[in-house]
Design a protein around this motif. Structure first.
Motif, short mmCIF file in Angstrom:
data_model
loop_
_atom_site.label_atom_id
_atom_site.label_comp_id
_atom_site.label_asym_id
_atom_site.label_seq_id
_atom_site.Cartn_x
_atom_site.Cartn_y
_atom_site.Cartn_z
N GLU A 396 9.46 61.16 -19.31
CA GLU A 396 9.18 61.34 -17.88
C GLU A 396 9.79 62.63 -17.33
OE1 GLU A 396 10.73 57.79 -16.22
OE2 GLU A 396 9.20 56.50 -17.12
N GLY A 397 10.47 63.40 -18.20
CA GLY A 397 11.00 64.69 -17.79
C GLY A 397 12.30 64.63 -17.03
N LYS A 398 13.03 63.52 -17.13
CA LYS A 398 14.31 63.43 -16.44
C LYS A 398 15.34 64.32 -17.13
CE LYS A 398 13.56 58.72 -14.76
NZ LYS A 398 14.05 57.32 -14.77
N ARG A 399 16.29 64.82 -16.36
CA ARG A 399 17.33 65.68 -16.93
C ARG A 399 18.50 64.86 -17.47
NH1 ARG A 399 19.18 71.10 -16.85
NH2 ARG A 399 20.24 71.12 -18.86
N ASN A 400 18.74 63.69 -16.87
CA ASN A 400 19.86 62.85 -17.28
C ASN A 400 19.44 61.40 -17.32
OD1 ASN A 400 22.26 64.87 -17.14
ND2 ASN A 400 21.22 65.13 -15.17
N TYR A 401 20.13 60.64 -18.14
CA TYR A 401 19.92 59.19 -18.19
C TYR A 401 21.27 58.53 -18.44
CZ TYR A 401 18.66 54.53 -19.67
OH TYR A 401 18.58 53.17 -19.77
N THR A 402 21.55 57.42 -17.74
CA THR A 402 22.83 56.73 -17.86
C THR A 402 22.61 55.23 -17.90
OG1 THR A 402 23.97 58.48 -16.62
CG2 THR A 402 25.09 56.37 -16.78
N GLU A 403 23.37 54.57 -18.75
CA GLU A 403 23.38 53.11 -18.75
C GLU A 403 24.66 52.63 -19.43
OE1 GLU A 403 21.51 50.89 -22.46
OE2 GLU A 403 19.91 51.84 -21.29
N ILE A 404 24.96 51.35 -19.23
CA ILE A 404 26.08 50.71 -19.92
C ILE A 404 25.51 49.99 -21.13
CG2 ILE A 404 27.85 48.93 -19.78
CD1 ILE A 404 28.18 49.60 -16.83
N MET A 405 26.09 50.26 -22.30
CA MET A 405 25.60 49.66 -23.53
C MET A 405 26.78 49.25 -24.40
SD MET A 405 24.48 53.07 -25.70
CE MET A 405 24.55 52.28 -27.29
N LYS A 406 26.49 48.54 -25.47
CA LYS A 406 27.51 48.15 -26.43
C LYS A 406 27.32 48.97 -27.71
CE LYS A 406 28.28 43.40 -24.84
NZ LYS A 406 29.69 43.65 -24.44
N VAL A 407 28.44 49.35 -28.33
CA VAL A 407 28.38 50.06 -29.61
C VAL A 407 29.32 49.37 -30.59
CG1 VAL A 407 27.78 52.30 -28.60
CG2 VAL A 407 30.18 51.71 -28.93
N ARG A 408 28.95 49.42 -31.85
CA ARG A 408 29.78 48.90 -32.92
C ARG A 408 30.47 50.08 -33.60
NH1 ARG A 408 31.30 43.80 -33.77
NH2 ARG A 408 29.12 43.12 -33.51
N THR A 409 31.80 50.09 -33.63
CA THR A 409 32.54 51.21 -34.21
C THR A 409 32.53 51.12 -35.73
OG1 THR A 409 34.66 50.03 -34.17
CG2 THR A 409 34.03 51.25 -32.18
N PHE A 410 33.02 52.18 -36.37
CA PHE A 410 33.04 52.22 -37.83
C PHE A 410 33.95 51.13 -38.40
CE2 PHE A 410 32.28 57.02 -37.27
CZ PHE A 410 30.91 56.82 -37.21
N ASP A 411 34.99 50.76 -37.64
CA ASP A 411 35.90 49.72 -38.12
C ASP A 411 35.57 48.33 -37.57
OD1 ASP A 411 36.58 50.32 -35.54
OD2 ASP A 411 38.64 50.92 -35.96
N GLY A 412 34.35 48.16 -37.03
CA GLY A 412 33.86 46.82 -36.69
C GLY A 412 34.10 46.37 -35.27
N ARG A 413 34.77 47.15 -34.44
CA ARG A 413 35.01 46.72 -33.06
C ARG A 413 33.73 46.83 -32.23
NH1 ARG A 413 38.25 50.71 -30.88
NH2 ARG A 413 37.78 51.98 -32.71
N LEU A 414 33.58 45.94 -31.24
CA LEU A 414 32.44 45.98 -30.33
C LEU A 414 32.93 46.47 -28.98
CD1 LEU A 414 29.40 45.35 -30.21
CD2 LEU A 414 30.00 43.12 -29.26
N LEU A 415 32.43 47.63 -28.54
CA LEU A 415 32.90 48.24 -27.31
C LEU A 415 31.80 48.29 -26.27
CD1 LEU A 415 34.81 51.36 -28.74
CD2 LEU A 415 35.75 49.10 -28.21
N ASP A 416 32.20 48.22 -25.00
CA ASP A 416 31.31 48.52 -23.89
C ASP A 416 31.51 49.98 -23.53
OD1 ASP A 416 30.17 45.85 -23.14
OD2 ASP A 416 32.28 45.37 -22.88
N VAL A 417 30.43 50.74 -23.49
CA VAL A 417 30.53 52.17 -23.18
C VAL A 417 29.53 52.55 -22.11
CG1 VAL A 417 31.36 52.79 -25.49
CG2 VAL A 417 28.91 52.88 -24.98
N GLN A 418 29.91 53.55 -21.33
CA GLN A 418 28.99 54.17 -20.37
C GLN A 418 28.33 55.33 -21.09
OE1 GLN A 418 28.98 53.52 -16.65
NE2 GLN A 418 27.06 54.64 -16.73
N LEU A 419 27.05 55.20 -21.39
CA LEU A 419 26.31 56.24 -22.09
C LEU A 419 25.64 57.16 -21.06
CD1 LEU A 419 24.90 57.51 -24.63
CD2 LEU A 419 23.04 55.88 -24.20
#
Length: 691
Positions: A396-419
């Motif tokens: 859609e041609g937006k310059r930025n996009y933001t959301e809160i998502m979960k990521v799995r780290t290399f050592d197995g932790r589950l984090l909430d991050v602002q992407l």
């Protein structure tokens, strides 16, 4: 040793500053080592240079290298290119001390100081033999010899090349038109065997030379000129006279000015599927190469040490995909992805992370930025819907996009991050997208705990309030219970007659059932007010909530001889709210009014309730009492937690009211009326109508 091996094996690590030890090391080198100042004057000339050019150091140091050039015009052009590009390599013609000419193969590099400013020029050289300079062989000027060099393995697309070559030879343009994607297919299958540093800088700076090797040509070759490269590869791959180069001019691609691409096959046997490509041209930028290089280095250092986790992403493979979709009439990517979910998987595997800063390494529990140099798929394992939303924003041609998502780290932790995703926009480099990741796990956990505390606090306030209204509640329940008893006794008397009046008994029994249901409703409302539950927002009519709230206070109002005026607007828009919480707010405000009137001495004892819709479309509730009003010095503090003017008050009622209304996106306020008494009002937004 081959020429390429020699270039890689030069004494690059010798720091030829004006110190004796460094000079002694250069003196021992078997190749010519010369140091110039930025105007071309010779500052250092090692013994190998004396042997190569015949000039002794004592006669060379202090002279201009231009004086030794056999072609002054060519030297000036070459030197300008060096000053702009920061590096140059190729063949030079120089005059010897005895008046002859010698062709030398040299590599020159502009060295910079710590602040990025150019300091001097170092040249490594050796005799190139008696062959003519490269500029004569390819009929191109020396200004273009700062070449971006590529080496491709085309074995994987040899059948396609033979097929296209056959179509070209037969002039079968109609058949060729039936394969519009053959260029992309060929470049996708051609693998990069090697590139030089200039090619890596121009188109692969985000991954470097090592990151380019082994990848497809299409991953790095600019969109401009792909058809030219593909046609040249077909031409030289099917030409039996391997050593003859093929040359084509390219349109300016925003990287080089007036570029020329040259392709040829190796003259050495045993490598029929290796194609060499050189792209010649000056950088299409008014700033010199050393300036750009210093700027890039400062940028890298800044990014590397930022306290926010940053990932640099190469999304260039998606640009032609989106362009093709738009050209074929796709305007609703969301609907298209419903039919083609495989495109999301394609995106996750072709979009690659090319760089990560220190904070990103720490966030994911990695060991080095190299851990991230992979496709982005692993980022979205815990949030599989996020890539689709990112694609929609980019399409859609937006310059930025933001959301809160979960990521799995290399050592197995589950984090909430602002992407946060920052997309490039022309004329910026279209292969650089930035992902910013902020760890908000603890913040969300704290917010959840805070909401729990607020819920407990609100619940405690409700229970306390119910305790204050025990008499009113008992009165409300006793009314239907008394009616049940009266109607039950009357039914028994009718039944005890010799001729029972069945119709009358049926009427009385109906009244008993109705009163029992009424009592049950009262109990359910009280239980709802006392129960501990998570807020549940539903569509509500505020007028209905007010009627239910009056259940708890009506007896106290009547017992204290207070006149209650209720003016509820008709056709009030529905709101999205929690029923019990709004009841709590209204009851608290009613209690304050009742208590204010009881403490006052005015003869008029009344409470006015009203609802309306304001000019902004919000639903407004107001309550005006005839009490003494609010002292002016307290108006700014009455909604503060634990602020109270009552001897037995806790100061939590109005604070809870404010927190509830604010949580619903509304506002609440208080004021004194000109005719006496206080007025409280709150407003709540009306949700937008669904399409």
């Amino acid at each position: 040793m081959t020429d390429m091996a020699w270039r890689r094996g030069c004494v690059d690590n010798i720091d030829l500053s004006a110190n004796t030890e460094a000079n002694e090391l250069a003196d021992l080198a078997s190749d010519s080592v010369i140091v110039f100042d930025l105007t071309g004057n010779i500052r250092y000339w090692n013994p190998a240079s004396e042997t190569l050019y015949g000039w002794p150091a004592i006669g060379a140091v202090g002279r201009s290298i231009g004086d030794m050039s056999a072609n002054t015009a060519v030297h000036i052009t070459q030197w300008q290119s060096l000053m702009q590009e920061g590096a140059w390599e190729g063949h030079v013609d120089r005059r010897t001390l005895w008046g002859g000419r010698i062709t030398a193969s040299v590599r020159q590099t502009v060295r910079c100081s710590a602040d990025g400013r150019p300091r001097d020029v170092v040249e490594y050289g050796r005799c190139a033999g008696k062959e003519p300079p490269l500029s004569s062989a390819l009929d191109i000027d020396v200004h273009r010899l700062a070449t971006a060099s590529w080496e491709f393995d085309i074995s994987g697309v040899r059948p396609l090349i033979e097929q296209i070559a056959d179509l070209f030879s037969r002039g079968a343009m109609a058949e060729l038109a039936q394969q519009p994607d053959w260029t992309d297919e060929l470049l996708e299958g051609a693998r990069i065997v090697d590139v030089n540093e200039r090619a890596a800088h121009l188109v692969g700076a985000h991954v470097g030379r090592a990151g380019m090797i082994g990848q497809s040509a299409s991953a790095f070759w600019p969109r401009v000129g792909r058809d030219v490269l593909a046609e040249l590869i077909v031409a030289v791959a099917t030409d039996h006279s391997r050593g003859i180069p093929r040359m084509r001019k390219l349109a300016c691609d925003g990287v080089l000015r007036d570029p020329v691409v040259t392709a040829w096959r190796s003259e050495e046997g045993g490598r029929p599927d290796i194609v060499f490509v050189a792209v010649n041209g000056a950088t299409d930028d008014d700033r010199s190469f050393w300036y750009l290089r210093a700027s890039e280095e400062r940028y890298r250092k800044l990014i590397h040490h930022l306290p926010t986790a940053l990932l640099q992403v190469d999304a260039s493979r998606m640009a032609p995909v989106f362009e093709k979709l738009k050209n074929t009439g796709v305007s609703d990517l969301n609907a298209y992805l419903d039919q083609h979910p495989e495109l999301v998987e394609f995106m996750k595997n072709v979009v690659r992370i090319t760089e990560a800063n220190q904070r990103a390494v720490a966030l994911f529990g990695g060991t080095a930025p190299a851990d991230f140099i992979t496709p982005v798929a692993f980022l979205f394992e815990a949030s599989p819907q996020t890539p689709r939303r990112i694609m929609l924003a980019r399409f859609e041609g937006k310059r930025n996009y933001t959301e809160i998502m979960k990521v799995r780290t290399f050592d197995g932790r589950l984090l909430d991050v602002q992407l946060s995703v920052t997309f490039p926009a022309p004329p910026e480099r279209l292969d650089v997208t930035l992902f910013s990741l902020e760890d908000i796990t603890e913040r969300l956990r704290t917010e959840r705990q805070l909401r729990q505390v607020e819920t407990d606090f609100t619940h405690a306030a409700r229970v306390s309030m119910l305790g204050e209204f025990a008499t009113s509640i008992a009165h409300e329940i006793n009314q239907p219970l008394s009616a049940i008893v009266t109607n039950g006794e009357t039914s028994l008397r009718w039944l005890s007659r010799d001729n029972p009046n069945r119709a009358k008994v049926e009427q009385l029994t109906t009244r008993i059932v109705s009163s029992a249901r009424h009592a049950s409703d009262i109990v359910q409302r009280i239980r709802g007010m006392a129960a501990k539950h998570e807020p549940a927002r539903v569509s509500l009519d505020l007028n209905d909530v007010i009627e239910e709230a009056l259940l708890f206070v009506r007896h106290d109002i009547e017992a204290k001889s207070i006149h209650l005026s209720v003016r509820l607007a008709s056709n009030l828009p529905v709101i999205l709210a929690d029923r019990v919480q709004l009841q709590q707010v209204i009851v608290n405000l009613l209690v304050n009014s009742i208590q204010a009137i009881a403490q006052g001495c005015r003869p008029v004892r009344k409470i006015d309730l009203a609802t309306r819709v304001d000019g902004e479309g919000a639903v407004v509730f107001s309550i005006h009492d005839s009490g003494p009003g609010i002292p002016d010095e307290n108006l700014d503090n009455i909604f503060d937690s634990f602020f109270t003017t009552k001897e037995t008050g806790m100061g939590i009622g109005l604070a809870v009211c404010q927190s509830i209304i604010l949580a619903h996106g509304g506002s609440i306020g208080a004021s004194n009326c000109s005719d006496g008494g206080a007025q409280f009002r709150f407003s709540l937004p009306v949700p937008p109508k669904a399409d």
